[in-house]
Design a protein around this motif. Structure first.
Motif, PDB file in Angstrom:
ATOM      1  N   ASP A 167       3.502   4.641  -1.590  1.00 25.34           N
ATOM      2  CA  ASP A 167       3.583   5.400  -2.836  1.00 25.34           C
ATOM      3  C   ASP A 167       5.011   5.850  -3.138  1.00 25.34           C
ATOM      4  OD1 ASP A 167       0.815   5.258  -3.282  1.00 25.34           O
ATOM      5  OD2 ASP A 167       0.445   7.169  -2.264  1.00 25.34           O
ATOM      6  N   LEU A 168       5.839   5.972  -2.109  1.00 25.58           N
ATOM      7  CA  LEU A 168       7.198   6.492  -2.256  1.00 25.58           C
ATOM      8  C   LEU A 168       8.233   5.400  -2.512  1.00 25.58           C
ATOM      9  CD1 LEU A 168       6.977   9.092   0.631  1.00 25.58           C
ATOM     10  CD2 LEU A 168       6.887   9.562  -1.836  1.00 25.58           C
ATOM     11  N   ALA A 169       7.804   4.152  -2.548  1.00 27.68           N
ATOM     12  CA  ALA A 169       8.730   3.037  -2.770  1.00 27.68           C
ATOM     13  C   ALA A 169       9.258   3.051  -4.208  1.00 27.68           C
ATOM     14  CB  ALA A 169       8.017   1.711  -2.492  1.00 27.68           C
ATOM     15  N   PRO A 170      10.446   2.471  -4.415  1.00 27.56           N
ATOM     16  CA  PRO A 170      10.951   2.337  -5.784  1.00 27.56           C
ATOM     17  C   PRO A 170       9.947   1.548  -6.636  1.00 27.56           C
ATOM     18  CG  PRO A 170      12.664   1.798  -4.205  1.00 27.56           C
ATOM     19  CD  PRO A 170      11.381   1.943  -3.419  1.00 27.56           C
ATOM     20  N   PHE A 171       9.922   1.827  -7.930  1.00 27.31           N
ATOM     21  CA  PHE A 171       9.021   1.139  -8.856  1.00 27.31           C
ATOM     22  C   PHE A 171       9.857   0.164  -9.674  1.00 27.31           C
ATOM     23  CE2 PHE A 171       6.216   0.689 -12.557  1.00 27.31           C
ATOM     24  CZ  PHE A 171       4.992   0.528 -11.942  1.00 27.31           C
ATOM     25  N   THR A 172       9.651  -1.122  -9.425  1.00 20.86           N
ATOM     26  CA  THR A 172      10.478  -2.166 -10.025  1.00 20.86           C
ATOM     27  C   THR A 172       9.763  -2.864 -11.180  1.00 20.86           C
ATOM     28  OG1 THR A 172       9.609  -3.897  -8.580  1.00 20.86           O
ATOM     29  CG2 THR A 172      11.489  -2.596  -7.721  1.00 20.86           C
ATOM     30  N   GLU A 173      10.496  -3.721 -11.862  1.00 25.07           N
ATOM     31  CA  GLU A 173       9.892  -4.545 -12.926  1.00 25.07           C
ATOM     32  C   GLU A 173       8.743  -5.380 -12.360  1.00 25.07           C
ATOM     33  OE1 GLU A 173      10.278  -4.799 -16.228  1.00 25.07           O
ATOM     34  OE2 GLU A 173      11.795  -3.217 -16.262  1.00 25.07           O
ATOM     35  N   GLN A 174       8.895  -5.903 -11.143  1.00 27.12           N
ATOM     36  CA  GLN A 174       7.833  -6.685 -10.515  1.00 27.12           C
ATOM     37  C   GLN A 174       6.600  -5.814 -10.268  1.00 27.12           C
ATOM     38  OE1 GLN A 174      11.017  -6.655  -9.339  1.00 27.12           O
ATOM     39  NE2 GLN A 174      11.699  -8.702  -9.915  1.00 27.12           N
ATOM     40  N   ASP A 175       6.815  -4.568  -9.862  1.00 29.35           N
ATOM     41  CA  ASP A 175       5.693  -3.647  -9.674  1.00 29.35           C
ATOM     42  C   ASP A 175       4.974  -3.396 -10.999  1.00 29.35           C
ATOM     43  OD1 ASP A 175       6.072  -3.161  -6.858  1.00 29.35           O
ATOM     44  OD2 ASP A 175       7.768  -1.871  -7.401  1.00 29.35           O
ATOM     45  N   LEU A 176       5.739  -3.245 -12.062  1.00 29.11           N
ATOM     46  CA  LEU A 176       5.150  -3.044 -13.383  1.00 29.11           C
ATOM     47  C   LEU A 176       4.320  -4.256 -13.795  1.00 29.11           C
ATOM     48  CD1 LEU A 176       4.774  -1.457 -15.993  1.00 29.11           C
ATOM     49  CD2 LEU A 176       6.985  -2.386 -16.775  1.00 29.11           C
ATOM     50  N   GLU A 177       4.840  -5.456 -13.564  1.00 28.31           N
ATOM     51  CA  GLU A 177       4.096  -6.673 -13.886  1.00 28.31           C
ATOM     52  C   GLU A 177       2.792  -6.750 -13.087  1.00 28.31           C
ATOM     53  OE1 GLU A 177       6.734  -9.980 -13.250  1.00 28.31           O
ATOM     54  OE2 GLU A 177       8.183  -9.212 -14.709  1.00 28.31           O
ATOM     55  N   GLU A 178       2.865  -6.445 -11.788  1.00 34.25           N
ATOM     56  CA  GLU A 178       1.662  -6.449 -10.943  1.00 34.25           C
ATOM     57  C   GLU A 178       0.655  -5.422 -11.429  1.00 34.25           C
ATOM     58  OE1 GLU A 178       0.904  -7.840  -7.633  1.00 34.25           O
ATOM     59  OE2 GLU A 178       2.469  -9.334  -7.910  1.00 34.25           O
ATOM     60  N   ALA A 179       1.138  -4.221 -11.746  1.00 32.89           N
ATOM     61  CA  ALA A 179       0.256  -3.155 -12.220  1.00 32.89           C
ATOM     62  C   ALA A 179      -0.425  -3.559 -13.521  1.00 32.89           C
ATOM     63  CB  ALA A 179       1.043  -1.859 -12.403  1.00 32.89           C
ATOM     64  N   ALA A 180       0.335  -4.119 -14.434  1.00 34.00           N
ATOM     65  CA  ALA A 180      -0.233  -4.538 -15.713  1.00 34.00           C
ATOM     66  C   ALA A 180      -1.286  -5.609 -15.502  1.00 34.00           C
ATOM     67  CB  ALA A 180       0.870  -5.036 -16.649  1.00 34.00           C
ATOM     68  N   SER A 181      -1.001  -6.575 -14.663  1.00 33.09           N
ATOM     69  CA  SER A 181      -1.963  -7.629 -14.384  1.00 33.09           C
ATOM     70  C   SER A 181      -3.257  -7.053 -13.817  1.00 33.09           C
ATOM     71  CB  SER A 181      -1.359  -8.649 -13.418  1.00 33.09           C
ATOM     72  OG  SER A 181      -2.300  -9.645 -13.099  1.00 33.09           O
ATOM     73  N   ARG A 182      -3.125  -6.191 -12.842  1.00 26.36           N
ATOM     74  CA  ARG A 182      -4.286  -5.606 -12.179  1.00 26.36           C
ATOM     75  C   ARG A 182      -5.096  -4.724 -13.139  1.00 26.36           C
ATOM     76  NH1 ARG A 182      -1.605  -3.140  -8.489  1.00 26.36           N
ATOM     77  NH2 ARG A 182      -1.561  -4.995  -7.206  1.00 26.36           N
ATOM     78  N   LEU A 183      -4.414  -3.811 -13.818  1.00 24.42           N
ATOM     79  CA  LEU A 183      -5.124  -2.871 -14.685  1.00 24.42           C
ATOM     80  C   LEU A 183      -5.726  -3.542 -15.905  1.00 24.42           C
ATOM     81  CD1 LEU A 183      -2.846   0.295 -14.483  1.00 24.42           C
ATOM     82  CD2 LEU A 183      -5.038  -0.118 -13.338  1.00 24.42           C
ATOM     83  N   LEU A 184      -5.026  -4.514 -16.471  1.00 23.95           N
ATOM     84  CA  LEU A 184      -5.581  -5.221 -17.636  1.00 23.95           C
ATOM     85  C   LEU A 184      -6.820  -6.042 -17.261  1.00 23.95           C
ATOM     86  CD1 LEU A 184      -2.286  -6.270 -19.442  1.00 23.95           C
ATOM     87  CD2 LEU A 184      -3.964  -4.549 -20.197  1.00 23.95           C
TER      88      LEU A 184
END
Length: 164
Positions: free
Chosen positions: A90-107
């Motif tokens: 949870d404490l890791a930096p939040f990168t563009e790749q993390d955003l892409e993964e999150a969007a894929s998962r949540l969508l």
């Protein structure tokens, strides 16, 4: 988040869930600016990764409940600590790749919820089988998952310099 019976309205339940995901992802789009300092809300710590994890876990947990109840099975109790703990991940930096993964998962989860809720009749939404809230109430309860993202907030202004 609360365990009070969710208040519902005339909005389609599928729209309520997809709007929640849109809200979370709208804020998440600003989180690549996160400076690594967690937010503290209600004596709990929140970070971009934790907000995404909690929103996704909430969608998964209640989808499992809906499917079990429709199949006539007991639901499996959620034994996870929810937002009470903060993991090293949870404490890791939040990168563009993390955003892409999150969007894929949540969508994808929003699509599953939308498909499931839209397949139910109004009677099934309001008089759902098994123990617990109606499926309409569950959808409106999920809308509260914006809490996790709101705890991190909009970070788009974090690195802007004051006007000269």
């Amino acid at each position: 988040m609360t365990n009070e019976i969710p208040i519902t309205d005339d909005r389609p339940p599928a729209l309520v869930v997809t709007a929640m995901v849109d809200h979370v992802l709208g804020l998440a789009a600003t989180w690549t600016a996160w400076d690594g300092r967690p937010s503290q809300v209600d004596q709990r710590i929140y970070t971009p990764h934790k907000a995404i994890r909690r929103a996704a876990d909430h969608l998964i947990d209640h989808l499992a409940e809906v499917e079990a109840r429709l199949a006539g099975h007991e639901t499996i109790a959620d034994r996870w600590h929810a937002s009470a703990i903060t993991t090293p991940a949870d404490l890791a930096p939040f990168t563009e790749q993390d955003l892409e993964e999150a969007a894929s998962r949540l969508l994808r989860l929003a699509q599953l919820w939308s498909d499931r809720l839209n397949a139910l009749t109004p009677d099934q939404l309001d008089h759902s089988p098994g123990e617990g809230w109606s499926f309409r109430q569950l959808a409106f309860h999920l809308a509260g998952s914006v809490y996790y993202a709101d705890a991190v907030g909009d970070l788009s202004l974090v690195h802007e310099l004051p006007a000269s």
